[in-house]
Scaffold this motif. Structure first.
Motif, short mmCIF file in Angstrom:
data_model
loop_
_atom_site.label_atom_id
_atom_site.label_comp_id
_atom_site.label_asym_id
_atom_site.label_seq_id
_atom_site.Cartn_x
_atom_site.Cartn_y
_atom_site.Cartn_z
N ALA A 194 79.08 -34.18 -42.68
CA ALA A 194 77.79 -33.49 -42.77
C ALA A 194 77.26 -33.29 -41.36
O ALA A 194 77.58 -34.05 -40.45
CB ALA A 194 76.81 -34.30 -43.61
N ALA A 195 76.45 -32.27 -41.18
CA ALA A 195 75.80 -32.00 -39.89
C ALA A 195 74.31 -32.25 -40.05
O ALA A 195 73.69 -31.80 -41.03
CB ALA A 195 76.05 -30.57 -39.45
N VAL A 196 73.73 -32.97 -39.09
CA VAL A 196 72.30 -33.27 -39.10
C VAL A 196 71.69 -32.59 -37.87
O VAL A 196 72.08 -32.86 -36.74
CB VAL A 196 72.04 -34.79 -39.04
CG1 VAL A 196 70.54 -35.06 -39.07
CG2 VAL A 196 72.76 -35.50 -40.18
N SER A 197 70.75 -31.71 -38.11
CA SER A 197 70.06 -30.99 -37.06
C SER A 197 68.60 -31.42 -37.07
O SER A 197 67.98 -31.48 -38.13
CB SER A 197 70.18 -29.49 -37.34
OG SER A 197 69.30 -28.75 -36.55
N SER A 198 68.06 -31.74 -35.89
CA SER A 198 66.64 -32.09 -35.85
C SER A 198 65.97 -31.43 -34.66
O SER A 198 66.55 -31.31 -33.58
CB SER A 198 66.44 -33.60 -35.81
OG SER A 198 67.38 -34.22 -35.02
N ARG A 199 64.74 -30.98 -34.91
CA ARG A 199 63.94 -30.32 -33.88
C ARG A 199 62.49 -30.32 -34.31
O ARG A 199 62.17 -29.96 -35.45
CB ARG A 199 64.44 -28.89 -33.66
CG ARG A 199 63.63 -28.16 -32.59
CD ARG A 199 64.13 -26.79 -32.35
NE ARG A 199 63.76 -25.94 -33.47
CZ ARG A 199 64.16 -24.70 -33.62
NH1 ARG A 199 64.98 -24.15 -32.78
NH2 ARG A 199 63.76 -24.00 -34.66
N ASP A 200 61.61 -30.72 -33.43
CA ASP A 200 60.17 -30.66 -33.65
C ASP A 200 59.73 -31.33 -34.96
O ASP A 200 58.91 -30.80 -35.71
CB ASP A 200 59.68 -29.20 -33.64
CG ASP A 200 59.94 -28.50 -32.32
OD1 ASP A 200 59.93 -29.19 -31.28
OD2 ASP A 200 60.16 -27.27 -32.33
N GLY A 201 60.31 -32.51 -35.27
CA GLY A 201 59.90 -33.25 -36.45
C GLY A 201 60.49 -32.74 -37.75
O GLY A 201 60.13 -33.20 -38.83
N ASN A 204 60.34 -32.37 -43.29
CA ASN A 204 59.74 -33.12 -42.19
C ASN A 204 59.76 -34.62 -42.45
O ASN A 204 58.90 -35.35 -41.98
CB ASN A 204 58.31 -32.63 -41.91
CG ASN A 204 57.34 -32.93 -43.05
OD1 ASN A 204 57.74 -33.36 -44.14
ND2 ASN A 204 56.07 -32.70 -42.80
N LEU A 205 60.75 -35.08 -43.19
CA LEU A 205 60.89 -36.51 -43.43
C LEU A 205 61.90 -37.09 -42.45
O LEU A 205 62.65 -36.34 -41.81
CB LEU A 205 61.29 -36.78 -44.88
CG LEU A 205 62.68 -36.36 -45.36
CD1 LEU A 205 62.92 -36.97 -46.74
CD2 LEU A 205 62.80 -34.87 -45.45
N PRO A 206 61.92 -38.41 -42.27
CA PRO A 206 62.85 -39.01 -41.32
C PRO A 206 64.32 -38.75 -41.70
O PRO A 206 64.66 -38.64 -42.88
CB PRO A 206 62.54 -40.51 -41.40
CG PRO A 206 61.17 -40.59 -41.97
CD PRO A 206 61.02 -39.40 -42.87
N LYS A 207 65.15 -38.66 -40.68
CA LYS A 207 66.58 -38.40 -40.89
C LYS A 207 67.21 -39.42 -41.83
O LYS A 207 67.97 -39.06 -42.73
CB LYS A 207 67.30 -38.41 -39.54
CG LYS A 207 68.80 -38.29 -39.66
CD LYS A 207 69.48 -38.38 -38.31
CE LYS A 207 69.50 -39.82 -37.88
NZ LYS A 207 70.34 -40.10 -36.73
N ASP A 208 66.88 -40.70 -41.65
CA ASP A 208 67.46 -41.75 -42.51
C ASP A 208 67.10 -41.53 -43.97
O ASP A 208 67.91 -41.77 -44.86
CB ASP A 208 67.00 -43.14 -42.05
CG ASP A 208 67.57 -43.51 -40.69
OD1 ASP A 208 68.51 -42.83 -40.22
OD2 ASP A 208 67.07 -44.47 -40.10
N VAL A 231 64.02 -31.97 -39.96
CA VAL A 231 65.43 -32.31 -40.06
C VAL A 231 66.09 -31.37 -41.07
O VAL A 231 65.47 -30.99 -42.06
CB VAL A 231 65.63 -33.79 -40.45
CG1 VAL A 231 65.10 -34.07 -41.85
CG2 VAL A 231 67.07 -34.22 -40.36
N VAL A 232 67.32 -30.98 -40.77
CA VAL A 232 68.13 -30.18 -41.68
C VAL A 232 69.49 -30.85 -41.77
O VAL A 232 70.14 -31.07 -40.75
CB VAL A 232 68.30 -28.72 -41.20
CG1 VAL A 232 69.20 -27.94 -42.15
CG2 VAL A 232 66.96 -28.02 -41.04
N VAL A 233 69.90 -31.19 -42.98
CA VAL A 233 71.21 -31.78 -43.20
C VAL A 233 72.02 -30.80 -44.03
O VAL A 233 71.58 -30.38 -45.10
CB VAL A 233 71.12 -33.14 -43.95
CG1 VAL A 233 72.51 -33.74 -44.12
CG2 VAL A 233 70.20 -34.11 -43.22
N THR A 234 73.17 -30.42 -43.52
CA THR A 234 74.08 -29.56 -44.27
C THR A 234 75.30 -30.39 -44.62
O THR A 234 75.88 -31.05 -43.78
CB THR A 234 74.49 -28.32 -43.45
OG1 THR A 234 75.08 -28.75 -42.24
CG2 THR A 234 73.29 -27.46 -43.15
#
Length: 122
Positions: free
Chosen positions: A81-88, A106-110, A90-93
């Motif tokens: 999976a790819a995790v992208s984060s920017r400016d609070g 806008n929730l935490p990556k974890d 997160v996008v997980v594909t």
């Protein structure tokens, strides 16, 4: 932790096995739409956190815009999976053999990864 409470009533049997069993405490479903090839579910909390989960039956093409984002690779179950984060945000594909998942919010990556890790395929 909490699980799907009441929301499962609108998720048809076709997609129930590709739906997460974990939804963070305090989040409630605000929208749900099914398509011929998947679904989209939107959640928010009283503290104005939100996320949207899109699931599409696998297609040969899968991409997302990660421009100006920090991108890292991780594993969910046995798939990359790819995790992208920017400016609070997160996008997980997460492309799997049968479905492509995109979780954005806008929730935490974890927390986002825990939601996707709770999908239990039969």
């Amino acid at each position: 932790t909490s699980s799907l409470v009441g929301s499962e009533m609108c998720i048809r049997d076709r997609y129930i096995n590709s739906y997460p069993t974990y939804i963070p405490e305090g989040f409630y479903m605000v929208a749900y739409t099914e398509y011929d090839n998947g679904y989209s579910a939107s959640y928010q909390s009283e503290s104005m956190q939100y996320f949207q989960l899109d699931c599409y039956e696998n297609s040969k093409t899968f991409s997302f815009d990660a421009e100006d984002s920090d991108v890292e690779e991780t594993m969910i179950h046995d798939s990359k999976a790819a995790v992208s984060s920017r400016d609070g945000r997160v996008v997980v594909t997460w492309p799997t053999p049968d479905y492509n998942f995109i979780l954005a919010g806008n929730l935490p990556k974890d927390e986002a990864l825990e939601i996707l890790n709770s999908v239990q395929f039969d």
